[in-house]
Design an enzyme around this catalytic site. Structure first.
Site, PDB file in Angstrom:
ATOM      1  N   LYS A  51      -5.576  -1.734  11.153  1.00 17.49           N
ATOM      2  CA  LYS A  51      -6.773  -2.227  11.845  1.00 17.49           C
ATOM      3  C   LYS A  51      -6.442  -2.899  13.171  1.00 17.49           C
ATOM      4  CE  LYS A  51      -6.519  -6.142   8.723  1.00 17.49           C
ATOM      5  NZ  LYS A  51      -5.446  -5.630   7.854  1.00 17.49           N
ATOM      6  N   GLY A  58      -2.056 -15.486  -4.157  1.00 21.95           N
ATOM      7  CA  GLY A  58      -1.636 -14.366  -3.318  1.00 21.95           C
ATOM      8  C   GLY A  58      -2.765 -13.753  -2.511  1.00 21.95           C
ATOM      9  N   LYS A 102     -11.877  -5.652  12.329  1.00 21.78           N
ATOM     10  CA  LYS A 102     -12.723  -4.714  11.579  1.00 21.78           C
ATOM     11  C   LYS A 102     -14.089  -4.562  12.240  1.00 21.78           C
ATOM     12  CE  LYS A 102     -10.123  -5.786   7.415  1.00 21.78           C
ATOM     13  NZ  LYS A 102      -9.975  -6.790   6.347  1.00 21.78           N
ATOM     14  N   VAL A 115       0.837  -1.210   0.000  1.00 27.02           N
ATOM     15  CA  VAL A 115       0.000   0.000   0.000  1.00 27.02           C
ATOM     16  C   VAL A 115       0.871   1.260   0.000  1.00 27.02           C
ATOM     17  CG1 VAL A 115      -1.827   1.283   1.185  1.00 27.02           C
ATOM     18  CG2 VAL A 115      -1.844  -1.216   1.241  1.00 27.02           C
TER      19      VAL A 115
END
Lengths: 439, 439
Positions: B106, B188, B206, B17
């Site tokens: 998270k 993946g 979450k 990311v």
């Protein structure tokens, strides 16, 4: 420790949405104050007729016919009158007095948006309009903020519940358009004069708002190509289902290139064939959904109730809490960004794929002729299906139905192709031309 | 005329990311500046190993191993390291220096959220975390802002792409869990050690974040009931499909009342039967979706990519533009609201309906006995299906399968019922107990 100071809210209009906003503001005052960090005090409700019957029982003393005086004392003005005037004048007055404005008025935003946004920016006020598109569904804030760092490629929305209700019944129950419309009217989904919905005017207003927001470019309502659903037949819907599609009225906003490769945007509203596996195909009844394709985020969809008094009131109240928080914090509002200022392109620049249904003479060489016409106009065939020929009574010659699925082609090429097909000797008639979206 | 002043952005972490965030910040600098009203200047990227290979080619001079010094000069710090430490210490340092922080962490938010939010509030900074739940899908901002005026009743999310990918293959391709997991690993979607995904730990984090946000109440991770998908068999999925359901791993956050009628909230993660007509049933592959039920807005759903480097980067960049706009405007951040402070209730207080599958003796009176046990525990039967009895080889007695669908009942009643059924002489075994959600 949170300090509470009251924010004064003036409400203009007490129709199905306005009366629910007033009710929730009064009923949930403590809870909303906790969330906003400020009390939300409903100082009055401006209406045309104080004594009219309302959906909700509200304190008589809140009502007034003097909207202008009500606005003067307000920090936040909620405009839920609808239509162009007096809504526009009242909003401009509110903004010029420094109040933030919340509106669900899609007609006004689509036709006079830039003027309103500029008036807000000049005084550092903010115009909120989550309720203007897709009712309860949070779509304005996600586009404005959550996707503010991404590049949106396409927005495809089922943004009119009435037409989705009708098309869904035609698809799932096999009803005719007239029958489904009659039921929509009976159930209150369609108005006595359903023109704004079924001719796509309502969806076109929302397309203009979504396109402006998604592409940081002011897209005027007149630039939105519009076709309604009145031309959609029971037979088309049935044939679509057999071919693996469902017919939906879509508002489509795209970033595209014109013939010279220059970047622009286009917005259009029309019935389209949506593949059954696409998330938009599963949007039933009067529900709305907005499908967004972004360069980084990929495909997103936002789904929910697109209309209804209390549902739409939820969007207005969300804006109210945001506006109240902003009032506590201070600082100028978030200006509407149209810095990209892309060119707004006509329908002819749009590329999509098509399903063309032809009634043709049932004789050798017809397919070759038809395929030749398509090739001549640069439209490439992806699939062809020919039904067995039928003879018309005793007298007429045998005819067959040809269903052609094309690869992506420009609208301008398609228009020329359809003209040529209509004039071809072997073609009795062009029965139907439908765009395929989301394939 | 917009005045541009640069906002200094420090990036911590350059994984899948982080490297995409850096790339997009550099490539789209002008566009993002136009939207934010301020230039977003990437002042450095803190990593453990400057020479490690990255997904994206980034200017060498941006990298540093000295995260603490990098933070000191930043207006906005983007934490994409993950895990508890050093992420937590670095975020607290950034906040105490007055920087806004954006994180996709998270695990940290679920276990130490209140501490971080308090640190932000004390200095008037803001903590953004759109990327922490459901990747690219805008869900945090809609819950925090768009629905800020509504009362959320229930949030049901498919928030783990790996398990949805596995369950979807079991459903659509008839694969076993092990085979589907192997393919997820190959592609993946699953990590070498898939425990966090398939045992529901990731989804539980979450759920804690979503529940805290939806109910304005701090819901700690330890209060989230958690079951993974390892107990889900190929047979269960097949039987579910036949009965009109699909098995999904759901994170469910609810406003409920306890036995004494007092309001509270509960959060849980477990496999559940979702009716095929429910919008969540159409969420395929590794996609995520969050279904929200609100008092005024009704049902809403947010759908999209729940993971992926560039997809999640979209959420981070949206937060970055918001943080930069706020930096230009000034004023304190939006504090995390936990003013409702509802009690967090255990699983036993939750009510839902169940599908109980029993292997029973194929003899008269069995159904009466089983129905009696359910009635004794206050669990009411909605449907019963008994398959033809089968004889086990030559020796054993004949057995039959009983599939019972119940009306809504408390988890505590269900647990007692299952105990009693397990001990009943006519019941050979309780083959499967699955909750039904969204019916």
């Amino acid at each position: 420790m949170i300090e509470y100071r009251n924010v004064r809210v003036a409400l203009l209009g007490a129709g199905s949405v306005g009366s629910q906003v007033a009710r929730l503001l009064l009923e949930q005052a403590a809870e909303l104050a906790g969330r906003a960090g400020a009390g939300l005090e409903l100082v009055g409700i401006a209406v045309r007729d104080v004594d009219a019957e309302r959906d909700v029982d509200l304190p008589k003393e809140l009502f007034t016919t003097d909207a202008e005086s009500l606005i003067l004392g307000a920090d936040i003005v909620v405009e839920l009158i609808g239509g162009i005037e007096p809504a526009k004048t009242l909003i401009l007055q509110a903004l010029s007095s420094g109040a933030d404005v919340i509106t669900g008025n899609k007609a006004l935003l689509a036709s006079h948006g830039p003027e309103l946004f500029e008036a807000a920016e000049q005084v550092g006020a903010q115009l909120y309009y989550e309720a203007a598109v897709a009712g309860a569904i949070p779509i304005i804030r996600p586009l404005r903020e959550s996707l503010a760092g991404d590049t949106i490629v396409r927005v495809m929305g089922i943004v009119n519940g009435t037409t989705n209700f009708i098309l869904d019944r035609m698809d799932t129950l096999g009803e005719s358009l007239d029958d489904a419309l009659a039921i929509a009217t009976d159930l209150g989904y369609a108005e006595a004069d359903p023109t704004a919905d079924i001719e796509g005017y309502d969806a076109a207003q929302k397309a203009a708002i979504l396109a402006s927001l998604a592409f940081h470019t002011s897209v005027p309502l007149v630039a939105v190509h519009r076709e309604g659903i009145t031309g959609v037949s029971h037979e088309q819907v049935e044939a679509a289902r057999k071919a693996g599609y469902v017919v939906k009225l879509l508002a489509i906003c795209e970033r595209i290139s014109d013939d010279d490769g220059k970047l622009g945007v286009a917005a259009r509203v029309h019935p389209a064939l949506v593949p059954l596996g696409h998330p938009l195909a599963a949007v039933h009844g009067a529900k709305n959904a907005v499908f967004v394709e972004a360069e980084a985020a990929g495909d997103l969809m936002f789904y929910g109730a697109g209309a209804g008094g209390v549902e739409t009131a939820s969007a207005v109240l969300g804006d109210l809490v945001s506006a109240a928080r902003r009032h506590v914090i201070g600082g100028p509002g978030l200006a509407e960004s149209n810095h990209a200022d892309l060119r707004v392109l006509p329908l002819g620049s749009v590329s999509t794929s098509y399903q063309i249904t032809l009634d043709v003479a049932d004789q050798p060489g017809v397919l070759a002729t038809v395929a030749g016409i398509l090739a001549q106009h640069g439209v490439s065939v992806e699939t062809v299906q020919q039904t067995a020929g039928v003879t018309r009574g005793d007298e007429g010659p045998a005819t067959a139905t040809l269903i052609i699925g094309t690869h992506r082609a420009r609208e301008s090429s398609l228009a020329a192709t359809v003209d040529a097909l209509t004039n071809a000797a072997v073609v009795n008639s062009v029965t139907s031309v439908l765009r395929i979206e989301g394939a």
